[in-house]
Write an enzyme that holds these catalytic residues in place. Structure first.
Site, PDB file in Angstrom:
ATOM      1  N   GLU A 158      -2.766 -19.440  19.407  1.00  0.00           N
ATOM      2  CA  GLU A 158      -2.760 -20.225  18.411  1.00  0.00           C
ATOM      3  C   GLU A 158      -2.272 -21.669  19.340  1.00  0.00           C
ATOM      4  O   GLU A 158      -2.428 -22.685  18.538  1.00  0.00           O
ATOM      5  CB  GLU A 158      -2.105 -20.217  17.333  1.00  0.00           C
ATOM      6  CG  GLU A 158      -2.837 -19.036  16.584  1.00  0.00           C
ATOM      7  CD  GLU A 158      -2.232 -18.427  15.309  1.00  0.00           C
ATOM      8  OE1 GLU A 158      -2.841 -18.248  14.107  1.00  0.00           O
ATOM      9  OE2 GLU A 158      -0.925 -18.262  15.307  1.00  0.00           O
ATOM     10  N   ASP A 216     -11.548 -14.211  10.102  1.00  0.00           N
ATOM     11  CA  ASP A 216     -12.202 -13.110   9.165  1.00  0.00           C
ATOM     12  C   ASP A 216     -12.159 -13.060   7.881  1.00  0.00           C
ATOM     13  O   ASP A 216     -11.556 -14.157   7.370  1.00  0.00           O
ATOM     14  CB  ASP A 216     -11.399 -12.078   9.765  1.00  0.00           C
ATOM     15  CG  ASP A 216      -9.768 -12.038   9.386  1.00  0.00           C
ATOM     16  OD1 ASP A 216      -8.952 -12.539  10.071  1.00  0.00           O
ATOM     17  OD2 ASP A 216      -9.482 -11.760   7.994  1.00  0.00           O
TER      18      ASP A 216
HETATM   19  N1  ADE Z   1      -4.430 -14.004   9.492  1.00  0.00           N
HETATM   20  C1  ADE Z   1      -5.895 -13.742   9.816  1.00  0.00           C
HETATM   21  N2  ADE Z   1      -6.774 -13.131   9.226  1.00  0.00           N
HETATM   22  C2  ADE Z   1      -5.433 -12.338   8.321  1.00  0.00           C
HETATM   23  C3  ADE Z   1      -5.896 -11.371   7.461  1.00  0.00           C
HETATM   24  N3  ADE Z   1      -6.969 -10.799   7.239  1.00  0.00           N
HETATM   25  N4  ADE Z   1      -4.663 -10.902   6.869  1.00  0.00           N
HETATM   26  C4  ADE Z   1      -3.553 -11.343   7.335  1.00  0.00           C
HETATM   27  N5  ADE Z   1      -3.383 -12.413   7.859  1.00  0.00           N
HETATM   28  C5  ADE Z   1      -4.559 -12.869   8.653  1.00  0.00           C
END
Ligand code: ADE
Length: 229
Positions: free
Chosen positions: A11, A195
């Site tokens: 990041e 995601d």
């Molecule tokens: N950061 C990126 N995706 C995530 C997720 N599904 N749950 C928690 N933190 C995240």
């Protein structure tokens, strides 16, 4: 001093690419990169994942490095259906979805003398809107829910979305928000979606961590350009 923070090396790597000439120092198990970006002092660090590590790093940036503004860049899981992989979301407010003393009659996310939602700085949000407009980059704003869990489960996702009216989920934002709010330091939390916090979340996260981190970092640096002008 402007603080630029992420949770994972991926990041902050694209941010360090902008700074180029920096030196590093270690404090309490984290490396802090300090240097000048276009003549302005910046401190850059990744905290490691989660609320405790990110609160520690934000505190060091404020207390030790005297950060006057803190901008967080990273990735998040989408809770809202209209957030797709690579989309940007700026936190208007943040909450801790795993904070639970409901046994004592309190609402989820609340502890006495705290608050369920911490508001992000309005001026930094305005700067973000200006960057989005000028660069023609779609920027969503909403509620980010933070907790010490990687969510990869439709039922948990739905519970968090409903309980907190949250749009995106991650593991650091609200911790950084609580620290900055307590010290009175304006902060901004930006996330690019990696995601959808569903069954595929683990796979998608690994696949899109780098590309989404870059999208977020590039936007943050455009904001820094505006802040220092
Ligand atoms: N950061 C990126 N995706 C995530 C997720 N599904 N749950 C928690 N933190 C995240």
């Amino acid at each position: 001093m402007i603080a630029l923070m992420g949770a994972m090396p991926e990041e902050i790597e694209p941010i360090l690419g902008y700074i180029k000439d920096y030196s590093s120092s270690e404090i309490a198990g984290n490396i802090y990169y300090t240097g000048k970006y276009k003549g302005v002092e910046v401190v850059v660090a990744y905290s490691k994942i989660g609320k405790v590590y990110s609160a520690l790093t934000a505190s060091v940036m404020v207390q030790h490095f005297k950060a006057k503004k803190l901008l967080f860049s990273g990735v998040a899981g989408a809770l809202s259906d209209d957030l797709k992989i690579g989309d940007l979301i700026a936190a208007r407010k943040l909450c801790q979805h795993d904070l639970d003393i409901t046994a004592f009659g309190h609402p989820y996310g609340y502890v006495p003398e705290g608050k369920i939602y911490v508001d992000a700085d309005e001026e930094l949000l305005i700067i973000a809107r200006e960057v989005a407009k000028e660069k023609n980059i779609p920027l969503k704003e909403g509620i980010i829910a933070t907790g010490d869990q990687f969510i990869a489960d439709p039922a948990k996702k739905e519970w968090i979305r409903k309980t907190f009216n949250a749009d995106a989920i991650e593991m650091e934002g609200a911790a950084v928000a609580v620290v900055c709010d307590a010290f009175g330091v304006p902060f901004f939390i930006l996330r690019s979606i990696s995601d959808a916090a569903d069954m595929d979340a683990g796979f998608d996260f690994e696949k899109f961590l780098k590309s989404s981190s870059k999208i977020s970092a590039d936007f943050i640096m455009s904001m820094v350009d505006k802040i220092i002008r």
